[in-house]
Motif scaffolding. Structure first.
Motif, PDB file in Angstrom:
ATOM      1  N   VAL A 191      36.401  43.320  60.328  1.00  0.00           N
ATOM      2  CA  VAL A 191      36.916  42.803  59.387  1.00  0.00           C
ATOM      3  C   VAL A 191      36.761  44.320  58.182  1.00  0.00           C
ATOM      4  N   SER A 192      38.489  43.955  58.201  1.00  0.00           N
ATOM      5  CA  SER A 192      38.665  44.504  56.687  1.00  0.00           C
ATOM      6  C   SER A 192      38.632  43.914  55.695  1.00  0.00           C
ATOM      7  N   MET A 193      38.132  44.586  54.821  1.00  0.00           N
ATOM      8  CA  MET A 193      37.535  43.372  53.639  1.00  0.00           C
ATOM      9  C   MET A 193      37.451  44.051  51.893  1.00  0.00           C
ATOM     10  N   ARG A 194      38.408  44.212  51.070  1.00  0.00           N
ATOM     11  CA  ARG A 194      38.857  44.982  49.617  1.00  0.00           C
ATOM     12  C   ARG A 194      37.566  45.378  48.631  1.00  0.00           C
ATOM     13  N   SER A 195      36.993  46.688  48.720  1.00  0.00           N
ATOM     14  CA  SER A 195      36.016  46.463  47.354  1.00  0.00           C
ATOM     15  C   SER A 195      36.496  46.234  45.888  1.00  0.00           C
ATOM     16  N   ASP A 196      35.682  46.015  46.040  1.00  0.00           N
ATOM     17  CA  ASP A 196      35.538  45.166  44.189  1.00  0.00           C
ATOM     18  C   ASP A 196      36.280  46.112  43.715  1.00  0.00           C
ATOM     19  N   ASP A 197      36.552  47.461  42.967  1.00  0.00           N
ATOM     20  CA  ASP A 197      37.362  48.252  42.517  1.00  0.00           C
ATOM     21  C   ASP A 197      38.779  47.335  42.826  1.00  0.00           C
ATOM     22  N   ALA A 198      38.396  47.926  44.130  1.00  0.00           N
ATOM     23  CA  ALA A 198      40.094  47.183  44.431  1.00  0.00           C
ATOM     24  C   ALA A 198      40.593  45.519  44.057  1.00  0.00           C
ATOM     25  N   ALA A 199      39.855  45.701  44.295  1.00  0.00           N
ATOM     26  CA  ALA A 199      39.721  43.745  44.165  1.00  0.00           C
ATOM     27  C   ALA A 199      40.212  43.216  41.765  1.00  0.00           C
ATOM     28  N   ARG A 200      39.272  43.871  41.501  1.00  0.00           N
ATOM     29  CA  ARG A 200      39.367  44.364  40.476  1.00  0.00           C
ATOM     30  C   ARG A 200      40.977  44.656  39.744  1.00  0.00           C
ATOM     31  N   GLN A 201      41.274  45.635  40.293  1.00  0.00           N
ATOM     32  CA  GLN A 201      42.892  45.974  39.828  1.00  0.00           C
ATOM     33  C   GLN A 201      43.386  44.782  40.738  1.00  0.00           C
ATOM     34  N   THR A 202      43.614  44.343  41.469  1.00  0.00           N
ATOM     35  CA  THR A 202      44.797  43.687  41.599  1.00  0.00           C
ATOM     36  C   THR A 202      44.588  42.356  41.142  1.00  0.00           C
ATOM     37  N   ASP A 203      43.587  41.559  40.704  1.00  0.00           N
ATOM     38  CA  ASP A 203      44.031  40.844  39.349  1.00  0.00           C
ATOM     39  C   ASP A 203      43.699  40.865  38.559  1.00  0.00           C
ATOM     40  N   ARG A 204      43.444  42.550  37.723  1.00  0.00           N
ATOM     41  CA  ARG A 204      44.453  42.538  36.498  1.00  0.00           C
ATOM     42  C   ARG A 204      45.823  42.897  36.487  1.00  0.00           C
ATOM     43  N   ALA A 205      46.125  43.619  37.345  1.00  0.00           N
ATOM     44  CA  ALA A 205      47.781  43.418  38.094  1.00  0.00           C
ATOM     45  C   ALA A 205      48.253  42.439  38.077  1.00  0.00           C
ATOM     46  N   SER A 206      48.176  40.879  38.694  1.00  0.00           N
ATOM     47  CA  SER A 206      48.141  39.679  38.876  1.00  0.00           C
ATOM     48  C   SER A 206      48.413  39.246  37.958  1.00  0.00           C
ATOM     49  N   SER A 207      47.412  39.115  36.862  1.00  0.00           N
ATOM     50  CA  SER A 207      47.219  38.068  35.665  1.00  0.00           C
ATOM     51  C   SER A 207      48.398  39.319  34.073  1.00  0.00           C
ATOM     52  N   ARG A 208      48.467  40.581  34.115  1.00  0.00           N
ATOM     53  CA  ARG A 208      49.577  40.722  33.173  1.00  0.00           C
ATOM     54  C   ARG A 208      50.579  40.194  33.017  1.00  0.00           C
ATOM     55  N   PRO A 209      51.717  40.101  34.190  1.00  0.00           N
ATOM     56  CA  PRO A 209      53.266  39.191  33.675  1.00  0.00           C
ATOM     57  C   PRO A 209      52.671  38.126  33.082  1.00  0.00           C
ATOM     58  N   GLY A 210      51.797  37.396  33.583  1.00  0.00           N
ATOM     59  CA  GLY A 210      51.623  36.205  32.714  1.00  0.00           C
ATOM     60  C   GLY A 210      51.353  36.277  31.487  1.00  0.00           C
ATOM     61  N   THR A 211      50.156  37.076  31.291  1.00  0.00           N
ATOM     62  CA  THR A 211      50.131  37.630  29.411  1.00  0.00           C
ATOM     63  C   THR A 211      51.179  38.054  28.658  1.00  0.00           C
ATOM     64  N   GLU A 212      51.952  39.088  29.543  1.00  0.00           N
ATOM     65  CA  GLU A 212      53.316  39.617  28.610  1.00  0.00           C
ATOM     66  C   GLU A 212      54.006  38.014  27.971  1.00  0.00           C
ATOM     67  N   GLN A 213      53.819  37.515  29.458  1.00  0.00           N
ATOM     68  CA  GLN A 213      55.195  36.276  28.968  1.00  0.00           C
ATOM     69  C   GLN A 213      54.760  35.292  28.260  1.00  0.00           C
ATOM     70  N   SER A 214      53.888  35.453  27.878  1.00  0.00           N
ATOM     71  CA  SER A 214      52.940  34.182  26.806  1.00  0.00           C
ATOM     72  C   SER A 214      53.138  34.975  25.575  1.00  0.00           C
ATOM     73  N   ARG A 215      53.185  36.153  24.885  1.00  0.00           N
ATOM     74  CA  ARG A 215      52.972  35.873  24.186  1.00  0.00           C
ATOM     75  C   ARG A 215      54.275  36.662  23.983  1.00  0.00           C
ATOM     76  N   ALA A 216      55.231  36.512  24.765  1.00  0.00           N
ATOM     77  CA  ALA A 216      56.901  37.066  23.924  1.00  0.00           C
ATOM     78  C   ALA A 216      56.920  35.198  23.978  1.00  0.00           C
ATOM     79  N   GLU A 217      57.069  34.213  24.114  1.00  0.00           N
ATOM     80  CA  GLU A 217      57.382  32.865  23.733  1.00  0.00           C
ATOM     81  C   GLU A 217      56.638  32.125  23.361  1.00  0.00           C
ATOM     82  N   GLU A 218      55.094  32.591  22.424  1.00  0.00           N
ATOM     83  CA  GLU A 218      54.422  33.004  20.783  1.00  0.00           C
ATOM     84  C   GLU A 218      55.518  33.421  20.185  1.00  0.00           C
ATOM     85  N   ALA A 219      55.991  34.351  20.402  1.00  0.00           N
ATOM     86  CA  ALA A 219      57.084  34.906  19.503  1.00  0.00           C
ATOM     87  C   ALA A 219      58.529  34.427  19.153  1.00  0.00           C
TER      88      ALA A 219
END
Length: 219
Positions: A191-219
């Protein structure tokens, strides 16, 4: 009144009280402990009758094995005490009738004159101890009843196991014929499994658009 009569009275009284508490105790664990006390009292009575082998067998087999097993089963099972005691007083008369019949049968047997003759030792065993006598009688005159009793117990064990496992959907079993036919590819699956570092980078990349959008709505 000698010491043997006094000891017999004491042990017999303890045996009767313990047997009564077995069926009247509200806690099943206490009932099992009272049954152990009843077996110990019965073993003491056997000792007074100079039947040491039967006394030791009663303690080792019933108290040391069967009663300990009962105690573990009672303690591990979630038993509803109130439900078990629902029909106690309703069926008390039936239990009393059965007890009276048992006492009557014992009195009829013990009151026969021929019973006194059975207490005398037979020829060739007058000077032998009870262990030797029991062994000689078991493997000579009663060897076939002993084998039949062993076969019946074996059948009862197999039937109990078969009835317990029959029709149960949660029971698990193995098929040796299918196990030996398994190939190497079926035993191991990569079974091919992701490493911990790759999983963290993927989670960070997926959370950035939501954070930028929330900041734009607050402005």
């Amino acid at each position: 009144m000698n010491a043997q009569v006094v000891l017999f009275t004491i042990f017999a009284s303890i045996l009767l009280l313990a047997a009564l508490r077995v069926i009247t105790a509200r806690n099943p664990v206490h009932a099992v402990l009272f049954l152990v006390l009843a077996f110990f009292s019965a073993a003491c009575l056997w000792m007074l009758l100079q039947a040491e082998f039967l006394a030791i067998t009663l303690v080792l087999v019933y108290v040391g094995a069967v009663m300990v097993l009962f105690l573990f089963v009672v303690m591990m099972l979630d038993i509803n005490i109130d439900r078990l005691r629902e029909g106690l007083w309703k069926n008390l008369w039936a239990g009393g009738l059965v007890a009276a019949l048992i006492v009557l049968q014992m009195w009829l047997v013990l009151s026969q004159p021929r019973w006194q003759g059975l207490t005398q030792p037979g020829p060739g065993i007058a000077n032998a101890n009870n262990t030797e006598v029991l062994g000689r009688l078991t493997f000579t005159e009663y060897v076939f009843p002993l084998q039949i009793a062993g076969a019946l117990l074996l059948v009862a064990i197999i039937a109990a196991i078969a009835l317990t496992l029959r029709g149960r959907k949660d029971s698990k079993h193995q098929d040796p014929s299918q196990q030996v036919k398994v190939t190497r590819s079926e035993r191991v699956r990569l079974v091919s499994m992701r490493s911990d570092d790759a999983a963290r980078q993927t989670d960070r990349a997926s959370s950035r658009p939501g954070t930028e959008q929330s900041r734009a709505e607050e402005a």
